[in-house]
Motif scaffolding. Structure first.
Motif, PDB file in Angstrom:
ATOM      1  N   MET A  30       0.750  -1.460   0.078  1.00 46.04           N
ATOM      2  CA  MET A  30       0.104   0.039   0.011  1.00 46.04           C
ATOM      3  C   MET A  30       0.885   1.240  -0.106  1.00 46.04           C
ATOM      4  N   LEU A  31       1.889   1.264   0.652  1.00 44.43           N
ATOM      5  CA  LEU A  31       2.897   2.414   0.576  1.00 44.43           C
ATOM      6  C   LEU A  31       3.438   2.622  -0.676  1.00 44.43           C
ATOM      7  N   VAL A  32       3.893   1.556  -1.260  1.00 47.83           N
ATOM      8  CA  VAL A  32       4.524   1.625  -2.419  1.00 47.83           C
ATOM      9  C   VAL A  32       3.518   2.161  -3.631  1.00 47.83           C
ATOM     10  N   PHE A  33       2.338   1.819  -3.508  1.00 49.59           N
ATOM     11  CA  PHE A  33       1.484   2.165  -4.286  1.00 49.59           C
ATOM     12  C   PHE A  33       1.238   3.909  -3.976  1.00 49.59           C
ATOM     13  N   LEU A  69      -6.036  -3.226  -5.571  1.00 52.85           N
ATOM     14  CA  LEU A  69      -7.518  -2.919  -5.149  1.00 52.85           C
ATOM     15  C   LEU A  69      -7.583  -3.260  -3.722  1.00 52.85           C
ATOM     16  N   GLU A  70      -6.882  -4.601  -3.343  1.00 53.13           N
ATOM     17  CA  GLU A  70      -7.050  -4.912  -1.700  1.00 53.13           C
ATOM     18  C   GLU A  70      -6.521  -3.713  -0.991  1.00 53.13           C
ATOM     19  N   ALA A  71      -5.375  -3.454  -1.385  1.00 53.81           N
ATOM     20  CA  ALA A  71      -4.568  -2.254  -0.651  1.00 53.81           C
ATOM     21  C   ALA A  71      -5.256  -1.033  -0.457  1.00 53.81           C
ATOM     22  N   VAL A  72      -6.217  -0.828  -1.625  1.00 57.50           N
ATOM     23  CA  VAL A  72      -6.960   0.453  -1.510  1.00 57.50           C
ATOM     24  C   VAL A  72      -8.148   0.210  -0.593  1.00 57.50           C
ATOM     25  N   GLU A  73      -8.769  -0.977  -0.896  1.00 61.15           N
ATOM     26  CA  GLU A  73      -9.803  -1.298   0.073  1.00 61.15           C
ATOM     27  C   GLU A  73      -9.627  -1.203   1.513  1.00 61.15           C
ATOM     28  N   ARG A  74      -8.485  -1.587   1.821  1.00 53.70           N
ATOM     29  CA  ARG A  74      -7.889  -1.704   3.356  1.00 53.70           C
ATOM     30  C   ARG A  74      -8.081  -0.130   3.685  1.00 53.70           C
ATOM     31  N   TYR A  75      -7.250   0.878   2.631  1.00 57.86           N
ATOM     32  CA  TYR A  75      -6.908   1.925   3.210  1.00 57.86           C
ATOM     33  C   TYR A  75      -8.371   2.705   3.233  1.00 57.86           C
ATOM     34  N   SER A  76      -9.116   2.554   2.399  1.00 57.83           N
ATOM     35  CA  SER A  76     -10.503   3.059   2.156  1.00 57.83           C
ATOM     36  C   SER A  76     -11.249   2.729   3.425  1.00 57.83           C
ATOM     37  N   PRO A 115       3.074  11.403   1.450  1.00 57.23           N
ATOM     38  CA  PRO A 115       2.077  12.677   1.626  1.00 57.23           C
ATOM     39  C   PRO A 115       0.892  12.535   0.919  1.00 57.23           C
ATOM     40  N   GLY A 116       0.114  13.317   1.330  1.00 56.45           N
ATOM     41  CA  GLY A 116      -1.107  13.087   0.508  1.00 56.45           C
ATOM     42  C   GLY A 116      -2.122  12.084   0.720  1.00 56.45           C
ATOM     43  N   CYS A 117      -3.315  11.841  -0.083  1.00 58.24           N
ATOM     44  CA  CYS A 117      -4.054  10.944   0.319  1.00 58.24           C
ATOM     45  C   CYS A 117      -4.047   9.813  -0.954  1.00 58.24           C
ATOM     46  N   LEU A 118      -4.122   8.949  -0.564  1.00 61.71           N
ATOM     47  CA  LEU A 118      -3.883   7.396  -1.636  1.00 61.71           C
ATOM     48  C   LEU A 118      -4.903   7.483  -2.618  1.00 61.71           C
ATOM     49  N   MET A 119      -6.063   7.874  -2.244  1.00 55.48           N
ATOM     50  CA  MET A 119      -7.289   7.664  -3.099  1.00 55.48           C
ATOM     51  C   MET A 119      -7.137   8.685  -4.115  1.00 55.48           C
ATOM     52  N   ASN A 120      -6.513   9.720  -3.831  1.00 54.59           N
ATOM     53  CA  ASN A 120      -6.457  11.041  -4.608  1.00 54.59           C
ATOM     54  C   ASN A 120      -5.259  11.150  -5.625  1.00 54.59           C
ATOM     55  N   THR A 121      -4.393  10.289  -5.314  1.00 57.70           N
ATOM     56  CA  THR A 121      -3.140  10.299  -6.117  1.00 57.70           C
ATOM     57  C   THR A 121      -2.593   8.978  -6.770  1.00 57.70           C
ATOM     58  N   ALA A 122      -3.222   7.794  -6.070  1.00 51.51           N
ATOM     59  CA  ALA A 122      -2.668   6.538  -6.502  1.00 51.51           C
ATOM     60  C   ALA A 122      -3.146   6.294  -8.057  1.00 51.51           C
ATOM     61  N   ALA A 123      -4.116   6.848  -8.659  1.00 54.44           N
ATOM     62  CA  ALA A 123      -4.596   6.252  -9.777  1.00 54.44           C
ATOM     63  C   ALA A 123      -5.429   7.518 -10.713  1.00 54.44           C
ATOM     64  N   THR A 124      -4.903   8.586 -10.728  1.00 57.11           N
ATOM     65  CA  THR A 124      -5.101   9.655 -11.131  1.00 57.11           C
ATOM     66  C   THR A 124      -5.139   9.795 -12.747  1.00 57.11           C
TER      67      THR A 124
END
Length: 209
Positions: A30-33, A69-76, A115-124
């Motif tokens: 998750m941190l890498v993504f 997707l699993e990493a994002v689901e955990r974060y979300s 920094p920032g939010c994973l959901m806003n930066t990882a797949a823009t």
């Protein structure tokens, strides 16, 4: 002579147990993504950070997309649970939104993660081949905005805001501010700057009639 019992079902072969902590590996992925984004995160960077080999990654998570997707689901899930708790504890809608912005300023600049939010930066910015991933991220971002909208609507129903308040517009405004704060954090804005943005944004809160 011993007679074979053909009615017995053959035992299923169990897979080899994982030789690593799956939850720890998922957290590291998750941190890498989060740092590089979905497409820019290479398999080598992922497996190196997770401390596993590519075959182990595929065996445990399926493939890179499923891992993401699993990493994002955990974060979300973790963030939405925290947001719900924050909203439930806030006495008024204004307090809820202000605390949300302040919490975002602190979290986006926390040194324990990118920094920032994973959901806003990882797949823009993704290619057409990653369209499914992009849609999944949009759905999660929409879910957060809907949570904000619901809290604002509760404020209207409780008489904290004028009855003619544009609930969707107000929720969209504050969600846009949060997304902008995430971008600012990625550009190395410090916590004080983000807190100042949060304070300025709260000046747009409608005054009760």
């Amino acid at each position: 002579m011993e007679i074979e019992n053909k009615s017995e079902k053959p035992r299923k072969k169990t897979g080899r147990p994982l030789s690593f902590d799956r939850e720890v590996a998922l957290q590291r992925a998750m941190l890498v993504f989060w740092r590089y984004g979905y497409e820019a995160a290479s398999l080598q960077e992922l497996t190196s950070a997770m401390g596993i080999t590519p075959p182990s990654l595929y065996a445990a998570f399926g493939d890179k997309e499923k891992l993401f997707l699993e990493a994002v689901e955990r974060y979300s899930t973790e963030n939405c649970d925290a947001l719900l708790c924050l909203f439930n504890q806030a006495p008024r809608a204004r307090d809820a939104i202000e605390r949300l912005l302040q919490s975002a300023a602190v979290d986006f600049t926390c040194p324990s993660h990118p920094p920032g939010c994973l959901m806003n930066t990882a797949a823009t910015n993704c290619s057409a081949s990653a369209e499914h991933v992009q849609h999944a991220m949009i759905e999660r971002r929409d879910h957060v905005e809907n949570m904000i909208r619901t809290r604002v609507e509760t404020g209207v129903n409780n008489g904290e805001l004028p009855p003619d308040t544009d609930v969707s517009g107000l929720a969209n405004f504050y969600w846009t501010v949060i997304q902008g704060m995430s971008t600012q954090a990625r550009d190395h804005a410090d916590r004080d700057k983000l807190l100042a943005i949060a304070a300025m944004a709260m000046r747009a809160w409608p005054a009760p009639k």
